[in-house]
Design an enzyme around this catalytic site. Structure first.
Site, mmCIF file in Angstrom:
data_model
loop_
_atom_site.group_PDB
_atom_site.id
_atom_site.type_symbol
_atom_site.label_atom_id
_atom_site.label_comp_id
_atom_site.label_asym_id
_atom_site.label_seq_id
_atom_site.Cartn_x
_atom_site.Cartn_y
_atom_site.Cartn_z
ATOM 1 N N LYS A 40 -7.851 -1.789 -3.586
ATOM 2 C CA LYS A 40 -7.914 -1.108 -4.894
ATOM 3 C C LYS A 40 -7.368 0.356 -4.732
ATOM 4 O O LYS A 40 -8.087 1.110 -4.355
ATOM 5 C CB LYS A 40 -9.320 -1.305 -5.403
ATOM 6 C CG LYS A 40 -9.509 -0.406 -6.582
ATOM 7 C CD LYS A 40 -8.705 -0.976 -7.967
ATOM 8 C CE LYS A 40 -9.118 -0.308 -9.076
ATOM 9 N NZ LYS A 40 -8.518 1.078 -9.139
ATOM 10 N N ASP A 76 -3.791 5.923 10.256
ATOM 11 C CA ASP A 76 -2.541 6.105 10.339
ATOM 12 C C ASP A 76 -2.366 7.477 11.312
ATOM 13 O O ASP A 76 -1.423 7.357 12.129
ATOM 14 C CB ASP A 76 -1.928 6.574 9.166
ATOM 15 C CG ASP A 76 -1.343 5.508 8.240
ATOM 16 O OD1 ASP A 76 -1.637 4.354 8.635
ATOM 17 O OD2 ASP A 76 -0.952 5.926 7.039
ATOM 18 N N SER A 129 -11.028 1.296 -2.532
ATOM 19 C CA SER A 129 -10.730 2.457 -2.972
ATOM 20 C C SER A 129 -10.913 3.566 -2.175
ATOM 21 O O SER A 129 -10.160 3.927 -1.199
ATOM 22 C CB SER A 129 -11.459 2.746 -4.276
ATOM 23 O OG SER A 129 -11.153 3.962 -5.054
#
Length: 447
Positions: free
Chosen positions: A323, A309, A298
């Site tokens: 999740k 990224d 999460s």
């Protein structure tokens, strides 16, 4: 079977209720009216079955119980995180967000239709008992967990401080199920821990994303000394997540202003949200390695995904939990509640976290002990919050500004031992190598 009497009356009453409900939901317009008519046709069978059960079942049934069971089954067919909460369970969930309660210190979810441990929370009974991410809980106090909802499981796992609960665990590398008996306690989770590893390398661990995690992380960096810090290890292993806004705050500390951190996409436009860095990097642009594993979920995956990224950090460890969905909690008129998955998280480059997890840049497996302890150690006097099933909606005990350091631990001595932690050791090797290479390029360019 009689054709009239209570059967017909019950069916008519239910039909009237459903027509009103569908009209309210459908609203105006030709398209909406057509949809209402279609839905009503499909609900005819439901009203017939409900009336038949009420009138002819061998034992008397309560209409509310039948309706609740129907709603429960409908939501269970959607995904493991959507759920219907009857008034008593919904009330408990509200209490959970307001104060402290006894628990074991584990985040759980349903994976492959089995009750699964996302991660034990550091320093809790579950952690001390040796529970692992990915452990399957097949029984709670002898009761099978098959077809048990998350809310039902959480209700069974919670209890008064000092009481015990026996979990039957199925672990991938174990020959068969085994029992763990844990003693419930009220748990305080220290959100941020930091340590100076020497040679200019700072170690920062975030165990959960609580109300003050972003502030405590910045304070930890300041106390370690940004001037002398030349590299960092950010440890998100076994971090089951927490508050979305804190994942955004933590990411904001590392990224440049305007850089996208995470976005959500849902079926409705108002569920599409974008979160970007607002303040600009407040942490020096030093080499960073982020540690993750199967217990990172999460909010942890949001931070790791954003840094990965934007090439702001090297991600090291094993694949994360996966999740990445958003649950909206809606109170209902009779005191019950609905938890419905309404959107999914995506990293800045558009990668979906949910169900797939993040793959580290460098895979480093960590050996795990296969022999479980018989039971947890006796509870200590720590107080705070136990783990819950809903990482991204996690709420923590409110901490005032004066009490802020309760969730922050800075240490020059205590902390992880790189010689015994293969992932941390590898992270330090990478950071040292990167500095050597950087210095070499600088000297080469200067010459």
């Amino acid at each position: 079977m009689r054709s009239g009497g209570p059967f017909q009356k019950g069916r008519k009453s239910l039909a009237i209720v459903l027509i009103l409900l569908l009209l309210i939901i459908g609203g105006g317009g030709h398209h909406e009216v057509t949809a209402v008519e279609d839905n009503y046709e499909r609900l005819k069978v439901f009203t017939e079955v409900l009336s038949l059960v009420q009138t002819n079942y061998v034992e008397e049934t309560k209409p509310r119980d039948l309706i609740y069971s129907s709603i429960k089954g409908m939501l269970e067919s959607l995904d493991p995180h959507s759920a219907f909460m009857p008034p008593d369970i919904f009330k408990e969930m509200q209490v959970e967000t307001q104060g402290l309660f006894g628990g074991l210190g584990i985040e759980i979810t349903v994976k492959d239709r089995m009750l699964t441990v996302v991660a034990p929370i550091e320093g809790t009974p579950a952690d001390r008992a040796g529970m692992h991410p990915g452990d399957r809980i097949v029984k709670i106090d002898g009761s099978p967990t098959k077809d048990m909802t998350l809310m039902e499981a959480v209700k069974k796992l919670r209890g008064s401080k000092g009481t015990s609960v026996t979990l039957t665990i199925l672990r991938e590398e174990s020959p068969g199920p085994f029992d763990l008996t844990l003693v419930r306690e009220v748990i305080e989770v220290k959100s941020v821990k930091a340590k100076d590893l020497g040679d200019g390398i700072a170690y920062v661990r975030i165990s959960a994303f609580q109300e003050r995690t972003g502030k405590d992380l910045l304070k930890a960096i300041e106390q370690l000394g940004q001037g002398v810090m030349s590299a960092m290890v950010l440890d998100l292993r076994n971090n089951p997540g927490g508050l979305l806004n804190q994942a955004v705050q933590v990411s904001d500390l590392f990224l440049d202003q305007g850089q996208l951190i995470v976005y959500t996409e849902g079926r409705l436009k108002n569920q599409d949200l974008r979160f970007s860095a607002e303040h600009g990097a407040q942490i020096p642009k030093i080499p960073i390695v982020v540690l993750v594993n199967g217990g990172s979920a999460s909010a942890s995956e949001i931070v790791a995904g954003a840094l990965q990224d934007w090439k702001r950090a090297v991600i090291l460890g094993t694949k994360t939990f996966g999740k990445g969905s958003v649950q909206t909690v809606v109170p209902l008129s009779d005191g019950s509640g609905l938890r419905l998955t309404t959107a999914k998280y995506f990293t800045p480059q558009g990668r979906s976290i949910h169900g797939t997890g993040l793959v580290p840049d460098i895979i480093v497996e960590a050996p795990r002990p296969t022999v479980a302890k018989a039971q947890s150690a006796p509870p200590d006097e720590k107080e705070g919050e136990a783990g819950k099933e809903r990482p991204e909606k996690r709420q923590e005990k409110k901490i005032s500004e004066e009490e802020g350091d309760a969730s922050l631990q800075i240490s020059k001595r205590e902390g992880p031992d790189p010689s015994a932690d293969v992932q941390l050791k590898r992270a330090m090797e990478i950071l040292k190598a990167s500095r050597i290479i950087e210095k070499g390029f600088v000297k080469g360019n200067a010459g």
